[in-house]
Design a protein around this motif. Sequence first.
Motif, PDB file in Angstrom:
ATOM      1  N   ARG A 198       0.689  -1.568   0.078  1.00 11.28           N
ATOM      2  CA  ARG A 198       0.134  -0.198   0.385  1.00 11.28           C
ATOM      3  C   ARG A 198       0.709   1.229   0.027  1.00 11.28           C
ATOM      4  N   VAL A 199       0.481   2.229  -0.926  1.00 13.03           N
ATOM      5  CA  VAL A 199       1.020   3.190  -0.935  1.00 13.03           C
ATOM      6  C   VAL A 199       1.139   4.158  -0.036  1.00 13.03           C
ATOM      7  N   ASP A 200       0.362   4.518   0.914  1.00 10.53           N
ATOM      8  CA  ASP A 200       0.108   4.565   2.468  1.00 10.53           C
ATOM      9  C   ASP A 200      -0.190   4.412   3.770  1.00 10.53           C
ATOM     10  N   LEU A 227       2.262   5.638   6.161  1.00  7.43           N
ATOM     11  CA  LEU A 227       1.328   6.892   6.887  1.00  7.43           C
ATOM     12  C   LEU A 227      -0.066   5.750   8.264  1.00  7.43           C
ATOM     13  N   LYS A 228      -0.143   4.471   8.271  1.00  6.34           N
ATOM     14  CA  LYS A 228      -0.702   4.111   9.144  1.00  6.34           C
ATOM     15  C   LYS A 228      -0.361   3.109   9.893  1.00  6.34           C
ATOM     16  N   VAL A 229       1.329   2.658  10.006  1.00  3.41           N
ATOM     17  CA  VAL A 229       1.428   2.212  10.444  1.00  3.41           C
ATOM     18  C   VAL A 229       2.442   2.644  11.184  1.00  3.41           C
ATOM     19  N   THR A 230       2.864   4.540  11.244  1.00  2.41           N
ATOM     20  CA  THR A 230       3.016   5.411  11.855  1.00  2.41           C
ATOM     21  C   THR A 230       2.017   6.161  12.943  1.00  2.41           C
ATOM     22  N   GLY A 231       0.925   6.183  12.062  1.00  7.14           N
ATOM     23  CA  GLY A 231      -0.248   6.661  13.497  1.00  7.14           C
ATOM     24  C   GLY A 231       0.279   8.304  12.399  1.00  7.14           C
ATOM     25  N   LYS A 232       0.198   8.565  11.278  1.00  8.13           N
ATOM     26  CA  LYS A 232       0.101   9.779  10.510  1.00  8.13           C
ATOM     27  C   LYS A 232      -0.757   9.865   9.747  1.00  8.13           C
ATOM     28  N   VAL A 272     -21.357  23.487   0.973  1.00  7.72           N
ATOM     29  CA  VAL A 272     -20.158  22.625   2.169  1.00  7.72           C
ATOM     30  C   VAL A 272     -19.497  22.210   1.699  1.00  7.72           C
ATOM     31  N   ARG A 273     -18.815  21.635   2.927  1.00  5.85           N
ATOM     32  CA  ARG A 273     -17.414  21.142   1.884  1.00  5.85           C
ATOM     33  C   ARG A 273     -17.012  19.188   2.802  1.00  5.85           C
ATOM     34  N   VAL A 274     -16.591  18.806   2.362  1.00  5.04           N
ATOM     35  CA  VAL A 274     -16.450  17.439   2.917  1.00  5.04           C
ATOM     36  C   VAL A 274     -15.341  16.611   3.118  1.00  5.04           C
ATOM     37  N   ILE A 275     -14.676  17.088   4.014  1.00  4.00           N
ATOM     38  CA  ILE A 275     -12.859  15.955   3.991  1.00  4.00           C
ATOM     39  C   ILE A 275     -12.729  14.690   4.636  1.00  4.00           C
ATOM     40  N   SER A 276     -12.344  13.630   4.122  1.00  6.64           N
ATOM     41  CA  SER A 276     -12.169  12.122   4.708  1.00  6.64           C
ATOM     42  C   SER A 276     -11.523  11.915   3.708  1.00  6.64           C
ATOM     43  N   PRO A 277      -9.934  12.472   4.506  1.00  8.67           N
ATOM     44  CA  PRO A 277      -9.157  11.135   3.865  1.00  8.67           C
ATOM     45  C   PRO A 277      -8.823  10.030   4.138  1.00  8.67           C
ATOM     46  N   GLY A 315     -10.464   0.649   3.422  1.00 12.68           N
ATOM     47  CA  GLY A 315      -9.499  -0.032   3.352  1.00 12.68           C
ATOM     48  C   GLY A 315      -8.738  -1.196   2.152  1.00 12.68           C
ATOM     49  N   PRO A 316      -9.748  -0.631   1.256  1.00 16.85           N
ATOM     50  CA  PRO A 316      -9.694  -2.425   0.040  1.00 16.85           C
ATOM     51  C   PRO A 316      -8.080  -1.680  -0.544  1.00 16.85           C
ATOM     52  N   GLY A 317      -7.995  -0.402   0.089  1.00 20.66           N
ATOM     53  CA  GLY A 317      -6.773  -0.321  -1.036  1.00 20.66           C
ATOM     54  C   GLY A 317      -6.960   0.681  -2.104  1.00 20.66           C
ATOM     55  N   THR A 318      -7.238   1.642  -2.211  1.00 21.33           N
ATOM     56  CA  THR A 318      -7.920   2.671  -3.259  1.00 21.33           C
ATOM     57  C   THR A 318      -6.999   3.637  -3.361  1.00 21.33           C
ATOM     58  N   TYR A 319      -5.879   3.924  -2.389  1.00 21.30           N
ATOM     59  CA  TYR A 319      -5.237   4.789  -3.019  1.00 21.30           C
ATOM     60  C   TYR A 319      -3.805   4.401  -4.091  1.00 21.30           C
ATOM     61  N   THR A 320      -3.849   3.246  -3.603  1.00 20.86           N
ATOM     62  CA  THR A 320      -2.900   2.079  -3.953  1.00 20.86           C
ATOM     63  C   THR A 320      -3.343   1.703  -5.857  1.00 20.86           C
ATOM     64  N   SER A 321      -4.563   0.850  -5.587  1.00 19.45           N
ATOM     65  CA  SER A 321      -5.129   0.704  -6.989  1.00 19.45           C
ATOM     66  C   SER A 321      -5.050   1.864  -7.835  1.00 19.45           C
ATOM     67  N   GLN A 322      -6.013   2.627  -7.633  1.00 15.96           N
ATOM     68  CA  GLN A 322      -5.459   3.926  -8.701  1.00 15.96           C
ATOM     69  C   GLN A 322      -4.096   4.658  -8.694  1.00 15.96           C
ATOM     70  N   THR A 323      -3.348   4.221  -8.227  1.00 11.97           N
ATOM     71  CA  THR A 323      -2.299   4.777  -7.949  1.00 11.97           C
ATOM     72  C   THR A 323      -1.419   4.064  -9.374  1.00 11.97           C
ATOM     73  N   GLN A 324      -1.838   2.197  -9.389  1.00 10.64           N
ATOM     74  CA  GLN A 324      -1.161   1.324 -10.697  1.00 10.64           C
ATOM     75  C   GLN A 324      -1.725   1.820 -11.821  1.00 10.64           C
ATOM     76  N   VAL A 325      -3.030   1.903 -11.480  1.00 11.01           N
ATOM     77  CA  VAL A 325      -3.855   1.702 -12.815  1.00 11.01           C
ATOM     78  C   VAL A 325      -3.614   3.174 -13.326  1.00 11.01           C
ATOM     79  N   ALA A 326      -3.114   4.879 -12.789  1.00 12.74           N
ATOM     80  CA  ALA A 326      -2.845   6.005 -13.091  1.00 12.74           C
ATOM     81  C   ALA A 326      -1.341   5.575 -13.677  1.00 12.74           C
TER      82      ALA A 326
END
Length: 730
Positions: free
Chosen positions: A15-17, A20-25, A223-228, A461-472
């Motif tokens: 996972r590209v993220d 960040l997750k395992v370091t709590g960031k 309305v702005r929604v932020i949910s990274p 949790g499924p890894g959207t950051y990673t899978s979309q980066t692969q396609v791109a």
Amino acid sequence: MSPQPQAAVGAPLSRVDGRLKVTGKAPYAADHDIKGAVHAVVVDSSVGRGRITNIDTRAALAQPGVMKVISHLNAPKLAYRDNPGSNNPPGRRLRVFQDDKILFHGQPVAVVVARTLEAAQHGASLVKVSYDATEPSTELATGKADKPTTYARGNAERAIGSAAVRLEMTYRTSRNHHNPMEPHATIARWDGGELTVWDKTQWVVGGTQTELAAVFGIPLESVRVISPFVGGGFGSGLRTWPHTTIAALAASETDHPVKLVLTRKQLYFGTGFRPAYEYKVRLGSDRRGRLAAMTHDVRGETSSYETFTESVLTPGQMLYSMPHVSQAYSTVPLDVNTPLYMRGPGFATASFVIESAMDELAHELGVDPLELRRRNEPDEDQASGLPFSTRRLRDCYTTGAREFGWDRRSQKPRSTREGDWLIGTGMATGVYDTVRVTAQARARLNADGTAVVEAAASDMGPGTYTSQTQVAADALGLTMDTVIFRLGDSRMPPTPPHGGSMTMASVGSAVQIGCDEVRRKAIKLAVEDEDSPLHGVDVDDIVVRSGRLHVKDNPARGETYRQLLTRNNHSHLEAVGTYTPADARFSMYAYGATFAEVAVDARLGLVRVRRVLGVYDAGRIISPKLADSQAIGGMVGGIGTALLEHTVTDHRDGRIVNADLANYLVPVNADVPNLKAIYIDGEDSHADPIGVKGLGEVVHVGVAAAIANAVFHATGRRVRELPITTEALL
């Protein structure tokens, strides 16, 4: 243009993220540090139905740090406009603090806002609410059903009446709660008429943004929604729950940013759940097991104020070949909060019933359960009359049987024993709809050879950051480390809900289209540039690899994106990719075959799952490592559904008795055996531009049935109610 080399897609990348997750960031909803934020704690109803007669807030307001207590006695009237594009079911959604009615136990009746969390918690404990209460109706078995939704083809009654073999069974499934690791949370801040929320949501734009705009009667763009990051959801974030409105209301009333985090207990009535079902099925077949007819009579719980339904009828219409089908699906309004989609919604419930019934038929006939399913494979979708886009279910059966060692299985139940343990194996078929919805993604190629791709998607949790980066990365011809994918902000291009296994197909296709367009722009720029080594080359003969454009059959002739854009004074190239699904000319589903082995203590009735194998026809697998993570998670969830998970209600007042993780049992490490997933090769070119069919739901569907069938094979006792408890096997 020439097909791009595929270096990232299909590779088992981490996972590209992940760091960040395992370091709590990685910032989840409650982690954002918003200047001046104060805290809110919700006060919940202690009765299951009735009216509020008084709310005494004097003691709470006297506490140091408490700023305000808001209830229907002092809250402003909110617009609550209709929001037809959301995931709100038909009905009149709960209007927080707008009247004195109590519709279910745990309904929000007030909120305490304080400068510290501790002050808000203590203040909430001091709010005294009086009620005129009546006994709620919370039992599915005794509730009065609504008019059913029906489906029929042929004449099922006549066909069953004349069938050589007839079976009739009633199955029951318990209410399940999602229980993600991250509790639901919202931080809300008003800047004049502009509302910003940091929210745990699985639908940034069409969900939280549109609902808050509708509730407060303000323009959508206000309305702005932020949910990274979303710390698990399983469907619980697919609509906007009352606490999000409460946070925004409290922020407005106090003129401070407000943070509101639900407790674990509050998740059980503050958000949705998989509804309980009673499902009666009758079937008829010939002596060889060829199905003639099946009837389905389904009752599922919903709330008294909204009618929640899900696709519980679909598998019974298309999974097996049979000319005669009759179905009736009735919702039963109860004094509970509204259910919501939970992993494999509808399909998981139906599969437990249908796949258990198929196993019962196989036992009645003395036919191998796997062979029975093969004999009833359809040539087309008999519900729609459409051909299947792909249906490699026979391959799933064959591969699964070989890898699992199905041929070593004795047909006779209770025939294998190891000391005190009875050993059994079972299998079940899984199916889930291939959902594709219009989505957009913005792709920007910078002059330094890096790229940024954005879409208002989610990642629970499924890894959207990673899978979309692969396609791109492959579409742009870049390496993974030179592409950044951003999500989780309503200011980004809109996407559908992050659920129903639709993200990869929908957002991934938009990413592919947008990145393809940027690559084409760069190639066009190169062939038209007299100073480029690619000048005059046919655009169809150019590919891009590792940020370098070159002639397909002559890699030495080319140049980098950086050289091309810098020479032409372009700071960037940009495009917005829009994916819109084509008209349905095919029946599109993902399929799976789950095999399970269990051991049951002959004296104590304890069930231990020893191994589970899943084999899936899910189209093209973008990221094998992420796919394995999804499959293993789906199997673990299936173990919970089969053996552990059960929300218990005290029907006297509607209180949920086991509203915590000590008493609502979910699988832990000791419950999880050897799990393995296999994916059948082959993309689905009819489904979408990237050939995927979705994986996150189908890996859960069928697991509970496979385990239940294995328990029968081990013990000879058929349990038709989930979860399968020790008491049922003694």
